[in-house]
Scaffold this active site. Sequence first.
Site, mmCIF file in Angstrom:
data_model
loop_
_atom_site.group_PDB
_atom_site.id
_atom_site.type_symbol
_atom_site.label_atom_id
_atom_site.label_comp_id
_atom_site.label_asym_id
_atom_site.label_seq_id
_atom_site.Cartn_x
_atom_site.Cartn_y
_atom_site.Cartn_z
ATOM 1 N N GLU A 225 -28.584 -75.555 -33.393
ATOM 2 C CA GLU A 225 -27.280 -75.049 -32.973
ATOM 3 C C GLU A 225 -26.230 -75.944 -33.607
ATOM 4 O OE1 GLU A 225 -26.869 -72.311 -31.479
ATOM 5 O OE2 GLU A 225 -28.946 -71.916 -30.937
ATOM 6 N N CYS A 259 -17.826 -76.515 -30.582
ATOM 7 C CA CYS A 259 -18.403 -75.983 -31.819
ATOM 8 C C CYS A 259 -17.936 -74.568 -32.113
ATOM 9 C CB CYS A 259 -19.928 -76.040 -31.761
ATOM 10 S SG CYS A 259 -20.664 -75.126 -30.396
#
Length: 471
Positions: A225, A259
Amino acid sequence: MATENDVKETMDVMEKSRIQRIVESQRARFSTGRTLSAGFRREKLKVLAEALSAYEGRLIQALEEDLGKSSFESYETELGMVKEELRFTQARFGSWMRRTRVKTPLAQFPSKSAVYREPLGVALILSPWNYPVNLALTPLISAIAAGNCAVVKPSRNAPATAAALAEMIGSYFDPSYIALVESGENTNRDLLEQRFDHIFFTGSPEVGKTVMEAAARNLTPVTLELGGKSPCIVDRSAKIDLAARRIVWGKCVNAGQTCVAPDYVLVDEAVKEPLISAIQRYLIAFFGSEPLTNKDLPRIVNERHFQRLVGLMEGQQIRFGGQSDANTRKIAPAVLVDVDPDSPVMQEEIFGPILPILSYQRFEDAVGFIKEREKPLALYLFTSDRARERRVIRTLSFGGGCVNDTLVHLSNPHMPFGGVGGSGMGAYHGKRGFDTFTHEKSVLRKSSLIDIPLRYPPYEGKEGWLRLFLR
């Protein structure tokens, strides 16, 4: 007399040995089969829920100490999301782990086929500092529900939260089942030298490459991720005031250290100035005229990241904000205009409260600008034009995103969350998280009462029948 290097080498050997013992004990625990039953998994998910409730105040305090997060934001983006994921998983994982009957081709008559779901074994979860509770515990929920043992390693950049998590996990779980390993100088290296059955990493693409390289040595599957420059498109049909409010919120949550934060805005030239004015208005409404003293604005995690962000604003045209305080490591949300696409601020993920705004003349130019760059983790589109919405979704590749909002797609446990290309591989949340830590084992059960001789030699005269069955 032992030198400083001798002491360091001894400590390194001891730490490596400790990690090896943890992994070996988990592998021995898993081999007993005790983690396999639905009852065991249900009990441990319940234990995790109890641990979260008991440590909620301690974790919120730690998040304030590490990142300056308010209690509201800590619950909104960390504990509340973890609790929702936990409730969702507790209610459904029993059905996820059931055997599934599937059809069998006529050529294999008489037989029955089924897919069995089994845990992978011992998992390693490497979590980052920006959401140190959420991004450590959400994949852990999936690993537990799937029947695995797990080692969790939090980031050393959020030490107070790591310590609170270590105390919580250590108080409620046997380390031969779930262990949290706090960071030493070489902890990541020592962990990656061990053989795991799955590695789940959240962090930067650069470190992700290191993780994947280490995993390859043991042929260990990975979930990465990562991140990237997530664009936000605002076209002339968008509701500008609403777009500004939601963009400001998405950019300033955790001071932009997210993110999936909108990294930059591509706005139609016709509505550029109205959008900038609305963004400025909402920045004042949210954080006041002196944002550096506002308790709702988190701080930058450490001095290195603070200086990096200040450096990215050098030489840029700052329309609004951008003040900074090195003592508190706070940066007032900054709006940059007339940004050169080749400038440093457009070459790396910003990961802070800095918002470059670029304009376009034609919608096709905005689509082309994004398509020419690395596939982003998230994409946001503000529009009232359904044709343009369809075009963006059909034409551009990205991990996930929202139409007329930011960030909130990752809060839906019914949808997988993950990247594509440079923004990551694999996904989790809800059932997809369970699947990430699960092996689907296919089994065909053939009848022993009948054995059709077609497949056995000699083959003369049989090819016509073969082609009849396998067409």
